[in-house]
Write an enzyme that holds these catalytic residues in place. Structure first.
Site, short mmCIF file in Angstrom:
data_model
loop_
_atom_site.label_atom_id
_atom_site.label_comp_id
_atom_site.label_asym_id
_atom_site.label_seq_id
_atom_site.Cartn_x
_atom_site.Cartn_y
_atom_site.Cartn_z
CG PHE A 172 -3.16 32.23 -28.39
CD1 PHE A 172 -3.19 30.95 -28.80
CD2 PHE A 172 -4.18 31.45 -26.78
CE1 PHE A 172 -2.61 29.80 -28.93
CE2 PHE A 172 -3.51 30.00 -27.04
CZ PHE A 172 -3.00 29.79 -27.86
CE LYS A 196 -6.44 42.15 -24.00
NZ LYS A 196 -5.28 41.37 -24.14
CB CYS A 304 -11.95 25.99 -27.32
SG CYS A 304 -13.97 27.04 -28.62
CD GLU A 404 -8.66 24.78 -22.52
OE1 GLU A 404 -7.94 25.51 -21.89
OE2 GLU A 404 -9.66 24.42 -23.26
#
Ligand code: NAD
EC number: 1.2.1.27
Length: 518
Positions: A172, A196, A304, A404
């Site tokens: 996302f 996808k 990230c 995380e």
């Protein structure tokens, strides 16, 4: 153009925290060149994280629709692979132009569905756009090799050929950049593709696909199927899909890696991270603090490559107070507000998870220097906001360090020496990025040599490489062996054929021994 207008009006991009939509539009799949509404019995709401308004509804694509998408990609492959490489490049050339023209519209969609600020959304698109630009030079990137006269009158050469149908599964947090890491490289190499998107923010993928079609991508070369686990598993299991690109969490990534490999597919899987910033006392204090703020709290920490952990060495620890002061000054509000520094996190569940990890930190004995959990944002009272949060005195055994967090939370640690700081970083299971802040060349070089992370920043907080390099996370942050984009990306989407040819007129005698070159 009217197609785009139609589609983007379906995907509500109202900048206002709009009122309740009685009938949110349904996000279409793209199958064989047509945007089609799914016949799915279940749809998921796409929610504006700043307001909780339902922006659109995304289908859990049916198995028949999924098969139709793969079949369209399979059918489109023979003629697309035979389309001249120069023609394929020109589609990308047009595509990059259309992305530039539609940048504002795309950014607004990203802010509406994902929450990041408009400025950050532009960055999201721009970093993907650069991959499209790079794909415009694909002919050079996929050149083969040639050795003449490997034996008398015999030459050997290798050529790179596309694989066939490839698939991409997206997270996302970068609704434009990550789809653009995937399909432009894949299709310009001559593959066809099934994408996808993340079910949380599928709009940008649909808009980008529309632009790619407008740029001249033939029907069936790019297809989109929405959904969650079932659609992902169908991708892993499908015998017609040759390669899978994945970006997202370790749970999903390792599952996909195992399941798709069991079917003999190629996989590149970029996963989670815990990126450390190591601060030496000889660093430039202003530049370093600003870098830590930008990399820790930008995009509400949902990158990230966010620097989510700071390791202060020696006296640099005393900079924490200043860091807190500056973090307090950051403006948390809806991403469409012109002065927003950070917007909301993606969902209520994400906020709960982040707050839980902050509390674990407190319970484990960390000091909460700045607490953003109870923030109320005027005009956006229902949003999933977490203000900048700083935990100090964190140790490697704490849950808030091991997990995380993926939110605007900076976890601060202290090391007595440079060596101790390096050891802390290397003990972490992730190996996405790490950055050092210093004015010492020797320290920077030691860091570069010794740190076990794929992407190193030297006074650069978020060292995401441009597309002529590759995105090179390692350890638990990556599974596979060919990274995203750059030369490795082209290698991932092509297979090598090695040809040995003989053109000579001299008659030969029969020999059944293994041919040797002499
Ligand atoms: P996620 O793993 O929840 O979702 C990613 C994709 O996988 C989605 O399309 C989702 O539908 C699918 N998925 C999720 N769970 C699944 C399951 N159990 N089985 C099959 N499919 C499943 O990730 P996210 O929350 O969207 O993204 C955040 C994560 O992505 C963070 O961990 C972040 O570090 C990582 N990320 C990594 C990089 C990188 O390049 N290393 C880049 C961006 C994000």
């Amino acid at each position: 153009h009217h197609l785009l207008a139609l589609r983007s009006s379906m995907l509500s991009t109202s900048p206002e925290p709009s009122t309740h939509q009685p009938n949110p539009p349904r996000v279409p799949n793209l199958i064989g060149g047509s945007f089609v509404e799914s016949q799915a019995s279940s749809y998921i709401d796409v929610i504006n994280p700043a307001t909780q308004d339902v922006v659109s509804r995304v289908p859990l694509t049916t198995s028949d629709e999924f098969k139709a998408a793969v079949s369209a990609a399979k059918q489109a492959f023979p003629s697309w692979r035979n389309t001249p490489i120069t023609t394929r490049q020109r589609v990308m050339l047009k595509f990059q132009e259309l992305i530039r023209k539609n940048m504002d519209k795309l950014a607004l969609n990203i802010t509406t569905e994902q929450g990041k600020t408009l400025k950050d959304a532009h960055g999201d698109i721009f970093r993907g756009l650069e991959v499209v630009e790079h794909a415009c030079g694909m002919a050079t990137l996929q050149m083969g090799e040639y050795v003449p006269n490997v034996s008398n009158g015999v030459d050997t050469y290798s050529i790179r050929e596309p694989l066939g149908v490839c698939a991409g599964i997206c997270p996302f947090n970068f609704p434009a950049m990550i789809p653009l890491w995937m399909f432009p490289v894949a299709v310009t190499c001559g593959n066809t593709f099934v994408l996808k998107p993340s079910e949380k923010d599928p709009g940008a993928s649909v808009m980008l696909a529309e632009l790619a079609m407008e740029a001249g991508l033939p029907n069936g070369v790019l297809n989109i199927v929405h959904g969650t686990n079932d659609t992902v598993n169908a991708i892993c299991d499908d015998d017609d899909i040759r390669a899978v690109s994945f970006v997202g969490s370790n749970t999903a990534g390792m599952h996909i890696y195992a399941r798709a490999a069991a079917k003999g597919k190629r996989i590149q899987s970029n996963m989670g991270a815990k990126n450390h910033g190591l601060v030496l006392p000889d660093a430039n204090i202003d530049a370093t603090l600003n870098a830590l703020l930008a990399a820790g709290f930008g995009a509400a920490g949902q990158r990230c490559m966010a620097l989510s952990t700071v390791v202060f060495v020696g006296d640099a620890k005393s900079w924490e107070d200043k860091l807190v002061e500056r973090a307090k000054a950051l403006k948390v509000t809806g991403g469409t507000e012109p002065d927003a520094d950070l917007g909301p996190v993606i969902s209520k569940q994400a906020k709960e998870r982040i707050c839980r990890l902050i509390q674990y930190g407190v319970d484990d004995g960390a000091k909460l220097l700045l607490d953003g959990r109870d923030i109320v944002v005027p005009g956006y009272e229902k949003g999933n906001f977490v203000g900048p949060t700083i935990l100090s005195g964190v140790t490697p055994d704490m849950e808030c360090y091991k997990e995380e967090i993926f939110g605007p939370v900076l976890v601060c640690m202290q090391a007595e020496s440079f060596d101790e700081a390096i050891a802390i970083i290397n003990r972490n299971k992730y190996g996405n990025g790490a950055a050092i802040f210093t004015s010492s060349g020797a320290a920077a070089r030691k860091f570069q040599m010794e740190i076990e992370a794929g992407q190193i920043g030297i006074n650069v907080p978020i060292p995401v490489p441009l597309p002529f390099f590759s995105f090179t996370g390692n350890k638990a942050s990556f599974a596979g062996d060919l990274n995203f984009y750059g030369k490795a990306g082209v290698d991932f989407f092509t297979q090598i054929k090695t040809v040995t040819q003989q053109w000579k007129d001299i008659p030969t005698s029969v020999s059944l021994a293994m041919p040797t070159s002499q």
